[in-house]
Design a protein around this motif. Sequence first.
Motif, PDB file in Angstrom:
ATOM      1  N   PRO A  20      58.440  68.141  13.555  1.00 38.43           N
ATOM      2  CA  PRO A  20      57.154  68.273  13.134  1.00 38.43           C
ATOM      3  C   PRO A  20      56.635  69.582  12.886  1.00 38.43           C
ATOM      4  O   PRO A  20      56.209  70.138  11.741  1.00 38.43           O
ATOM      5  CB  PRO A  20      56.254  67.551  14.159  1.00 38.43           C
ATOM      6  N   ASP A  21      57.205  70.507  13.749  1.00 34.58           N
ATOM      7  CA  ASP A  21      57.004  72.055  13.653  1.00 34.58           C
ATOM      8  C   ASP A  21      57.651  72.398  12.185  1.00 34.58           C
ATOM      9  O   ASP A  21      57.095  73.360  11.657  1.00 34.58           O
ATOM     10  CB  ASP A  21      57.183  72.740  14.570  1.00 34.58           C
ATOM     11  N   ARG A  63      52.270  59.729  12.760  1.00 33.36           N
ATOM     12  CA  ARG A  63      52.707  60.698  13.816  1.00 33.36           C
ATOM     13  C   ARG A  63      53.632  60.250  14.842  1.00 33.36           C
ATOM     14  O   ARG A  63      53.398  59.516  15.683  1.00 33.36           O
ATOM     15  CB  ARG A  63      51.791  61.692  14.383  1.00 33.36           C
ATOM     16  N   SER A  74      45.910  68.264   5.607  1.00 33.95           N
ATOM     17  CA  SER A  74      45.384  69.775   5.926  1.00 33.95           C
ATOM     18  C   SER A  74      46.276  70.696   5.480  1.00 33.95           C
ATOM     19  O   SER A  74      45.886  72.008   4.862  1.00 33.95           O
ATOM     20  CB  SER A  74      45.094  69.675   7.616  1.00 33.95           C
ATOM     21  N   ILE A  75      47.681  70.395   5.477  1.00 29.29           N
ATOM     22  CA  ILE A  75      48.614  71.501   5.304  1.00 29.29           C
ATOM     23  C   ILE A  75      48.536  71.720   3.672  1.00 29.29           C
ATOM     24  O   ILE A  75      48.476  72.845   3.129  1.00 29.29           O
ATOM     25  CB  ILE A  75      50.178  71.048   5.904  1.00 29.29           C
ATOM     26  N   ASP A 100      47.059  65.678   9.166  1.00 23.44           N
ATOM     27  CA  ASP A 100      47.904  66.884   9.268  1.00 23.44           C
ATOM     28  C   ASP A 100      48.578  67.201   7.836  1.00 23.44           C
ATOM     29  O   ASP A 100      48.382  68.435   7.368  1.00 23.44           O
ATOM     30  CB  ASP A 100      49.041  66.800  10.229  1.00 23.44           C
ATOM     31  N   TYR A 101      49.108  66.344   7.342  1.00 19.79           N
ATOM     32  CA  TYR A 101      49.785  66.672   6.062  1.00 19.79           C
ATOM     33  C   TYR A 101      48.826  66.889   4.893  1.00 19.79           C
ATOM     34  O   TYR A 101      48.902  67.794   4.294  1.00 19.79           O
ATOM     35  CB  TYR A 101      50.529  65.250   5.251  1.00 19.79           C
ATOM     36  N   GLN A 149      56.031  71.391   9.021  1.00 21.55           N
ATOM     37  CA  GLN A 149      54.909  72.567   8.611  1.00 21.55           C
ATOM     38  C   GLN A 149      55.387  73.728   7.894  1.00 21.55           C
ATOM     39  O   GLN A 149      54.792  74.133   6.775  1.00 21.55           O
ATOM     40  CB  GLN A 149      53.945  72.610   9.890  1.00 21.55           C
ATOM     41  N   LEU A 197      54.384  63.468  10.791  1.00 22.30           N
ATOM     42  CA  LEU A 197      53.106  64.106  10.979  1.00 22.30           C
ATOM     43  C   LEU A 197      52.126  62.856  10.970  1.00 22.30           C
ATOM     44  O   LEU A 197      52.531  61.990  10.116  1.00 22.30           O
ATOM     45  CB  LEU A 197      52.504  65.461  10.309  1.00 22.30           C
TER      46      LEU A 197
END
Length: 203
Positions: free
Chosen positions: A119-120, A147, A171-172, A168-169, A123, A164
Amino acid sequence: MSGDAASKVITLYQTHAADFDLSRSRALMEKPWLDRFLASLPPRASILDIGCGAGEPIARYCIENGHEVTGIDSSSALISLCRARLPGHQWLVRDMRDMRLDSRFDGLIAWHSLFHLTPDDQQIVLQTCMRLAVEEAVLMFTAGPDRRETLGRFCGQPLYHASLAFGDYRSILADGGFEIIAYEIDDQSCGGATVYLAKRSGA
């Protein structure tokens, strides 16, 4: 265990490149999503295929529809197949976590590749995609339904996958000026993939 498997994905695909190529379906079940992706691009668009594998069927379909493809993959064996099959386009041995490229692209696609990263790292790669994208660029990628980290199997070895959450996706992508324009969880028409299609505003 999952962290160990994540670190071995590149070696697994390099060691078993021929097996992957033979097992990769050319039936193009991805065609409806690819057509939506390509319909949002200008003629003769520049496309970055992230984790391009052996170039079939995704890159070939984009090329046959008149676009210029740059493909990157961490497996030199798979990139060699791309160069032999689809000359006249750029094929680079490159870890997607280290995409140092001079060009920017109209379209970026990571089909069944991004989800092999933690996940990190996902991003980081998506943020890099933002920097490599032109205004009004289109980005499409596959992920998991929520996730999680899971282990599949390939050639008898554990194969790492991660995802994710949708938020999360979103927002990125929003931080990079992208809006999700189509999204489907577990799309059975293309093998159960969860697909994200996003476009950057030209404003």
